[in-house]
Scaffold this motif. Structure first.
Motif, PDB file in Angstrom:
ATOM      1  N   PHE A  33      -0.928 -84.189 -16.900  1.00  0.00           N
ATOM      2  CA  PHE A  33      -1.931 -84.743 -17.144  1.00  0.00           C
ATOM      3  C   PHE A  33      -3.224 -84.169 -17.737  1.00  0.00           C
ATOM      4  O   PHE A  33      -3.425 -83.176 -17.224  1.00  0.00           O
ATOM      5  CB  PHE A  33      -3.160 -86.529 -16.507  1.00  0.00           C
ATOM      6  CG  PHE A  33      -1.948 -87.975 -15.762  1.00  0.00           C
ATOM      7  CD1 PHE A  33      -0.950 -87.562 -16.859  1.00  0.00           C
ATOM      8  CD2 PHE A  33      -2.529 -88.527 -15.455  1.00  0.00           C
ATOM      9  CE1 PHE A  33       0.039 -89.032 -16.481  1.00  0.00           C
ATOM     10  CE2 PHE A  33      -2.284 -89.967 -15.882  1.00  0.00           C
ATOM     11  CZ  PHE A  33      -1.247 -90.006 -16.158  1.00  0.00           C
ATOM     12  N   VAL A  34      -3.361 -84.272 -19.287  1.00  0.00           N
ATOM     13  CA  VAL A  34      -4.688 -83.626 -19.741  1.00  0.00           C
ATOM     14  C   VAL A  34      -6.109 -84.673 -20.096  1.00  0.00           C
ATOM     15  O   VAL A  34      -4.922 -85.886 -21.206  1.00  0.00           O
ATOM     16  CB  VAL A  34      -3.864 -82.896 -20.744  1.00  0.00           C
ATOM     17  CG1 VAL A  34      -5.811 -82.392 -21.211  1.00  0.00           C
ATOM     18  CG2 VAL A  34      -3.490 -81.511 -20.621  1.00  0.00           C
ATOM     19  N   SER A  35      -6.724 -85.032 -19.297  1.00  0.00           N
ATOM     20  CA  SER A  35      -7.857 -85.814 -20.199  1.00  0.00           C
ATOM     21  C   SER A  35      -8.736 -85.137 -21.168  1.00  0.00           C
ATOM     22  O   SER A  35      -9.882 -84.066 -20.048  1.00  0.00           O
ATOM     23  CB  SER A  35      -8.114 -86.708 -19.146  1.00  0.00           C
ATOM     24  OG  SER A  35      -7.662 -87.226 -18.688  1.00  0.00           O
ATOM     25  N   LEU A  36      -9.239 -84.969 -22.109  1.00  0.00           N
ATOM     26  CA  LEU A  36     -10.007 -84.032 -22.390  1.00  0.00           C
ATOM     27  C   LEU A  36     -10.981 -84.476 -22.791  1.00  0.00           C
ATOM     28  O   LEU A  36     -11.611 -85.888 -23.661  1.00  0.00           O
ATOM     29  CB  LEU A  36      -9.708 -83.072 -23.967  1.00  0.00           C
ATOM     30  CG  LEU A  36      -9.715 -82.331 -24.168  1.00  0.00           C
ATOM     31  CD1 LEU A  36      -9.696 -81.154 -23.327  1.00  0.00           C
ATOM     32  CD2 LEU A  36      -8.834 -82.074 -25.083  1.00  0.00           C
ATOM     33  N   ASP A  37     -12.413 -84.636 -22.622  1.00  0.00           N
ATOM     34  CA  ASP A  37     -13.520 -85.842 -22.559  1.00  0.00           C
ATOM     35  C   ASP A  37     -14.344 -84.703 -23.986  1.00  0.00           C
ATOM     36  O   ASP A  37     -15.433 -83.646 -23.378  1.00  0.00           O
ATOM     37  CB  ASP A  37     -14.565 -85.195 -21.326  1.00  0.00           C
ATOM     38  CG  ASP A  37     -16.060 -86.025 -21.883  1.00  0.00           C
ATOM     39  OD1 ASP A  37     -16.419 -86.553 -22.729  1.00  0.00           O
ATOM     40  OD2 ASP A  37     -16.615 -86.206 -21.031  1.00  0.00           O
ATOM     41  N   CYS A  38     -13.642 -85.021 -25.282  1.00  0.00           N
ATOM     42  CA  CYS A  38     -14.453 -84.006 -26.214  1.00  0.00           C
ATOM     43  C   CYS A  38     -16.396 -83.692 -26.360  1.00  0.00           C
ATOM     44  O   CYS A  38     -16.897 -85.219 -26.627  1.00  0.00           O
ATOM     45  CB  CYS A  38     -13.735 -84.330 -27.554  1.00  0.00           C
ATOM     46  SG  CYS A  38     -12.560 -84.814 -27.577  1.00  0.00           S
ATOM     47  N   GLY A  39     -16.872 -82.659 -26.737  1.00  0.00           N
ATOM     48  CA  GLY A  39     -18.459 -83.340 -26.499  1.00  0.00           C
ATOM     49  C   GLY A  39     -18.992 -83.178 -25.296  1.00  0.00           C
ATOM     50  O   GLY A  39     -19.863 -82.789 -25.292  1.00  0.00           O
ATOM     51  N   GLY A  40     -17.542 -83.146 -24.270  1.00  0.00           N
ATOM     52  CA  GLY A  40     -19.110 -83.076 -22.890  1.00  0.00           C
ATOM     53  C   GLY A  40     -19.247 -82.006 -21.900  1.00  0.00           C
ATOM     54  O   GLY A  40     -18.810 -80.594 -22.316  1.00  0.00           O
ATOM     55  N   SER A  41     -19.480 -81.804 -21.120  1.00  0.00           N
ATOM     56  CA  SER A  41     -20.406 -80.280 -20.414  1.00  0.00           C
ATOM     57  C   SER A  41     -19.697 -80.105 -19.072  1.00  0.00           C
ATOM     58  O   SER A  41     -20.018 -79.081 -18.863  1.00  0.00           O
ATOM     59  CB  SER A  41     -21.907 -80.595 -20.469  1.00  0.00           C
ATOM     60  OG  SER A  41     -22.388 -81.850 -19.658  1.00  0.00           O
ATOM     61  N   GLU A  42     -19.184 -81.043 -18.258  1.00  0.00           N
ATOM     62  CA  GLU A  42     -18.555 -81.086 -16.862  1.00  0.00           C
ATOM     63  C   GLU A  42     -17.150 -81.104 -16.714  1.00  0.00           C
ATOM     64  O   GLU A  42     -17.392 -82.315 -17.334  1.00  0.00           O
ATOM     65  CB  GLU A  42     -19.771 -81.149 -15.886  1.00  0.00           C
ATOM     66  CG  GLU A  42     -20.368 -82.618 -16.057  1.00  0.00           C
ATOM     67  CD  GLU A  42     -21.171 -82.530 -15.156  1.00  0.00           C
ATOM     68  OE1 GLU A  42     -21.893 -81.898 -15.149  1.00  0.00           O
ATOM     69  OE2 GLU A  42     -21.933 -84.129 -15.041  1.00  0.00           O
ATOM     70  N   SER A  43     -16.425 -80.733 -16.095  1.00  0.00           N
ATOM     71  CA  SER A  43     -15.401 -81.737 -15.378  1.00  0.00           C
ATOM     72  C   SER A  43     -15.539 -82.776 -14.216  1.00  0.00           C
ATOM     73  O   SER A  43     -16.850 -82.968 -13.657  1.00  0.00           O
ATOM     74  CB  SER A  43     -14.248 -80.665 -14.683  1.00  0.00           C
ATOM     75  OG  SER A  43     -13.968 -79.698 -15.892  1.00  0.00           O
TER      76      SER A  43
END
Ligand SMILES: *[C@@H]1O[C@H](CO)[C@@H](O)[C@H](O)[C@H]1NC(C)=O
Ligand SMILES: *[C@@H]1O[C@H](CO)[C@@H](O)[C@H](O)[C@H]1NC(C)=O
Ligand SMILES: *[C@@H]1O[C@H](CO)[C@@H](O)[C@H](O)[C@H]1NC(C)=O
Ligand SMILES: *[C@@H]1O[C@H](CO)[C@@H](O)[C@H](O)[C@H]1NC(C)=O
Ligand SMILES: *[C@@H]1O[C@H](CO)[C@@H](O)[C@H](O)[C@H]1NC(C)=O
Ligand SMILES: *[C@@H]1O[C@H](CO)[C@@H](O)[C@H](O)[C@H]1NC(C)=O
Length: 932
Positions: A33-43
């Motif tokens: 699984f890869v879940s990319l939070d675009c524009g996010g700042s932290e995991s």
């Protein structure tokens, strides 16, 4: 497992160090699984247990924070957006080759840029156009899902081609599948683009996904209208559910939770209508059944699937319990290749001998999306890139040419584009020229000047199209290869200011060529050989010619044409003037000029009035030779100058089309402006829809469709067949006339002004008829062909409903206008509420929906969201063929029950994806193995 995620994102001002390899560990449970939070700042880990990773280590693109009512998921509070330029912006994700994945991208606009136009841009996977993202509501998430078999170790997802607003992205997700799930025999050439994944009988509006679905597919609840506008639900449709575990027996099937709910058609049928994004096209479609009701021994549940236009399909009978070998067990019949329309109406209908109505638990429909293999030069150019892997220009990602080329490359326009130019001047390149460059067989221009390249000049004989080579201002040594003289197209060769030595090859000197080899202290011309023509050795004159040559070739390149420095080509690169067909003074083409006396005789002194409209009154007439005519006496102020009038009329009389009322001639005498048209025996469409009972008001649906088709053909001709384009400006049912055979022709098109050639709009005084008038035109006064499309949409609504465009009574309290009224009904799925009662039940619901949906598209508030008249025409023609098929069915209603089971019939044998109509063949299908 450790998964590496590479972001290759291209941004013009990106410092070299920013291209990072971002490693992250995925938890054991979410392997792949890869879940990319675009524009996010932290995991972070979200409520359902998915681990999100930000792309915050990147300083390119820009991030925005948004706030949308009732959307609290952290990944949807940020997004990343990119400039609206001609480049592509790519994410490159690591995958395992030969493994299937679900790729999901989502877009929540949230008005991040405070712009009053919503973004529209393209998303591609590698070289393949995946989808066009069109935002139509700032607060609704647009989502795209794609199932693919990885063919290499990375997959790139690129945003490009912003036609409005800026490209942006909220999330990018990758879900690795297990084993053979979603295997298709076409997977080398086609992706599966997810169109619908529906959980029937869902208990809430919330979709079912991870962790219920181990692959995190999103099973939309059927109670959410938004889920593909699942509408037209049959009376008696009821939800059923169970807590008994369903035996699904395989890894890839719907989650048990999805299978534990279903809908039952208690009145004998289940019907639905569904919008399929991206269709018409070829589909992979599967329905999931499990018997979850307790039937007593004397009860049975048997039903058929009915698809409009595909009678073969309904021959098969489903008996879930029998087919699944028991209760609470999965039965999953499917089609691996089925042609489906955009608006899919389907029905499960019980057989006469069944005591229970049909039941369905879930379904999935995916569209085959043809892969584009991209540039055949990928391998060679990757070899070049590997020499300079730390430089930012190597990191743009995606295909070198598609959907748009990298910034330092130009490509041919072939379907499999070749790299034709390499533009790497002044990029600090060091070392030898990578030998892979010589494998770019389509190369025409090579710019490597102003670098720190060393070593010998390679043999370019593999690039036979090379025309221009810039190698100046480097540190090349060795000789100038004689093989350069063998390049048949070579016109310019620049090698000055290097460390070349030896003799200039004589054949190079004798070639018709711009050659500069100055500034190479040890490079000499063989003294005895006389040079020909264009040899320039660093003299002042030479320098200026050279400069000129460079400027010209850049200009030519800049035009984006595949044209290179050749004197005669430069001339042809200038757009040629389109011959102005309106300006011809050929008297043979002029409209006939009648005298007033002739007109008076023909009309018996304007005796019989047959109509009137915005432009004047129309009288019946008959010419001496017996030809019947319609004589339109224009209002005085219609045209001022006599000269202008006859000019205009001459132009109009040249427009000939079987669906346009022919202008025969004119008369301009004593302040009278008169136009003479062919006479149309059956009057106007308006009269047939609402007029006196004399005409019977009896036109049926298929006739209405044919009239719409004729009119659309006429308008299409005005929009696409005339130079300059003619915009009608006043389309309405009273301007659509019917001949003896009830074929329609459009009239009055002449009386609108002509559109200016080459410009998409003409500004002029707003003219048109209330109810048909394009609101955008009204506000902006900018007239385009889409204003006619708006009016045509109104006409389509009238054909469906038999209601006039404007009415004080018909549309309810707050609504005077057919558009608002019809929109309200159609969008809520209630088409029955607007269908003309006079049509009775003699129409097919699917063809009706087709027209209704297209009509709504036509009356979109903004012109650029409306289809072209040609698209509308195509839809009408599709509706006609559906209607004709349905008509045959209605007449010869023979629903002979077949012995074939649903299972065997649904496993389709026809595998020709190229053909649109690949229907089932029972014989073939029995021989085929099952779909899944
Ligand atoms: C690469 O970096 C240089 C210098 O920072 C910049 O001028 C150039 O535009 C960048 N090129 C790309 C393709 O990002
Ligand atoms: C947001 O949620 C609340 C509570 O569920 C609901 O009352 C409200 O209508 C929702 N607002 C929107 C815009 O959906
Ligand atoms: C860009 O988008 C427009 C409108 O959606 C489309 O017509 C055009 O083909 C696209 N261009 C490319 C290069 O994909
Ligand atoms: C994948 O398949 C294997 C064996 O076929 C199974 O053990 C495993 O649980 C499956 N993984 C998922 C997420 O379903
Ligand atoms: C559906 O069935 C119910 C009872 O089984 C009956 O009352 C109702 O009239 C039926 N509706 C239609 C439209 O047939
Ligand atoms: C090329 O290298 C020099 C020195 O190493 C540096 O100053 C310059 O910015 C570099 N140029 C580019 C375009 O990277």
């Amino acid at each position: 497992m450790e998964t590496n995620l590479l972001f290759f994102l291209f941004f013009p001002s990106l410092p070299l160090s920013l291209f990072l390899l971002l490693p992250f560990s995925s938890s054991q449970i979410m392997q792949g699984f890869v879940s990319l939070d675009c524009g996010g700042s932290e995991s972070f880990t979200d409520d359902i247990g998915l681990d999100w990773t930000p792309d915050n280590k990147l300083t390119y693109g820009e991030i925005s924070t948004i706030s949308v009512v009732n959307e609290t998921r952290k990944q949807y509070t940020t997004l990343r957006h990119f400039p609206a330029d001609s480049r592509k912006y790519c994410y490159t994700l690591d995958v395992i080759s030969r493994t299937r994945y679900l790729l999901r991208a989502s877009f929540l606009y949230g008005n991040f840029d405070n712009n009053n136009v919503y973004p529209k841009f393209d998303i591609s996977v590698g070289a393949t156009h995946w989808s066009t993202i069109v935002i139509s509501d700032a607060n609704i998430i647009e989502m795209r899902e794609l199932i693919f078999l990885a063919s290499s170790s990375t997959v790139s997802v690129c945003l490009s081609n912003a036609t409005t607003g800026q490209p942006f992205i909220s999330t990018l997700e990758l879900r690795q599948f297990n084993g053979s799930i979603y295997y298709t025999q076409f997977e080398q050439q086609f992706y599966l683009s997810v169109s619908a994944r529906i959980n029937f009988g869902a208990e809430t509006d919330a979709p079912i996904r991870y962790p219920d679905d181990p692959f995190d597919r999103i099973w939309e609840s059927d109670s959410v209208k938004k889920a593909n506008y699942l509408v037209d639900v049959a009376v008696g449709t009821e939800k059923v559910s169970t807590n008994v575990p369903i035996l699904v027996n395989r890894d890839d099937v719907p989650p048990v939770k999805v299978m534990q709910t279903a809908v039952v058609g208690t009145n004998g049928s289940l019907t639905y209508r569904l919008n399929l994004d991206g269709f018409p096209g070829n589909a992979w479609a599967v329905t999931y059944f499990a018997e979850i009701e307790d039937l007593s021994p004397n009860e049975s549940r048997k039903f058929r699937l009915v698809l409009p236009g595909q009678p073969e399909i309904s021959k098969a009978i489903v008996n879930i319990e029998e087919n699944a070998f028991g209760k609470y067990r999965l039965y999953e019949p499917g089609f691996t290749n089925l042609s489906l329309p955009f608006v899919l109406s389907f029905k499960f209908a019980k057989t006469p001998d069944s005591s229970k109505g049909p039941l369905v638990n879930a379904m999935e429909i995916n569209k085959y999306l043809e892969k584009n293999d991209g540039s055949p030069d990928v391998e060679a150019i990757s070899g070049v890139l590997s020499h300079y892997s730390s430089a930012n220009w190597t990191q743009e990602g995606g295909d070198p040419c598609l959907p748009v080329p990298w910034s330092w490359i130009r490509c041919s326009s072939d379907p499999q584009p070749r790299i034709i130019s390499i533009l790497l001047s002044g990029k600090n390149l060091t070392g030898n020229i990578p030998s892979d460059i010589t494998k770019l067989v389509g190369l025409v221009e090579l710019w490597l000047d102003g670098n720190m390249l060393t070593g010998p000049i390679p043999d370019f004989t593999g690039c036979m199209d090379l025309k221009i080579i810039h190698l100046e201002n480097n540190q090349f040594n060795g000789v100038l290869p004689a093989s350069l003289a063998n390049l048949p197209s070579l016109r310019e060769l620049y090698v000055q200011n290097n460390m070349l030595s030896g003799e200039v090859p004589p054949h190079l000197l004798s070639k018709d060529l711009i050659l500069n080899y100055s500034g190479n202290t040890n490079l000499h011309k063989q003294s005895r050989i006389k040079s020909h023509m264009y040899i320039i050795i660093g003299s002042a004159v030479g320098a200026s010619v050279l400069l000129l040559a460079t400027v010209i070739s850049c200009l030519v390149i800049h035009k984006g044409k595949r044209r290179y420095y050749e004197k005669d080509h430069i001339v042809s690169a200038v757009p040629t003037q389109r011959p102005d067909s309106w300006k011809s003074d050929d008297p043979a083409e002029a409209a006939h000029c009648f005298s007033l006396a002739e007109i008076e005789t023909a009309t018996n002194n304007f005796e019989k009035r047959i109509g009137s409209g915005g432009f004047g009154i129309v009288y019946y007439g008959k010419l001496k030779e017996g030809k019947e005519i319609a004589v339109k006496v224009l209002r005085n102020n219609s045209y001022q100058g006599k000269r202008e009038f006859s000019n205009e009329v001459t132009l109009l009389s040249r427009i000939h089309h079987r669906n346009l009322v022919q202008l025969i001639g004119y008369c301009r005498e004593e302040e009278n402006s008169i136009l003479v048209y062919e006479f149309m025996h059956n009057g106007t469409l308006k009269e047939h829809l609402y007029g006196t009972l004399e005409h019977g008001r009896s036109i049926n649906w298929i006739k209405r469709l044919e009239i719409a088709e004729d009119a659309a053909k006429g308008i299409e001709y005005l929009h696409t067949g005339c130079v300059p384009v003619v915009i009608h400006r006043d389309l309405k049912t009273s301007n659509i006339l019917l001949d003896r055979q009830m074929r329609a022709k459009v009239s009055d098109f002449g009386l609108s002004k002509l559109a200016v050639d080459g410009v998409s709009h003409v500004s002029s005084i707003v003219r048109g008829t209330v109810g048909y008038l394009d609101p955008e035109y009204y506000i902006s006064q900018q007239l385009t062909d889409k204003s006619d499309v708006y009016s045509f949409g109104v006409i389509l609504l009238e054909l469906i409903s038999g209601q006039e465009a404007i009415s004080n009574e018909s549309f309810g309290l707050h609504c005077r206008n057919i558009v608002q009224w019809a929109k309200l009904h159609i969008e809520s799925g209630d088409i029955q509420g607007i269908i003309d009662p006079l049509l009775g039940s003699n129409y097919d619901l699917q063809s009706m929906w087709k027209i209704a949906e297209k009509a709504l598209m036509c009356v979109q508030p903004h012109g650029d969201m409306r289809p072209s008249i040609s698209e509308v025409l195509k839809e009408i023609q599709d509706a006609i063929s559906i209607e004709k098929e349905a008509e045959t069915l209605r007449e010869g209603n023979s629903d002979e029950a077949s012995r074939n089971s649903f299972q065997s019939s649904m496993n389709i044998g026809s595998m020709d994806l190229g053909r649109a109509e690949s229907f089932l063949s029972i014989d073939e299908s029995i021989a085929q193995p099952t779909a899944r």
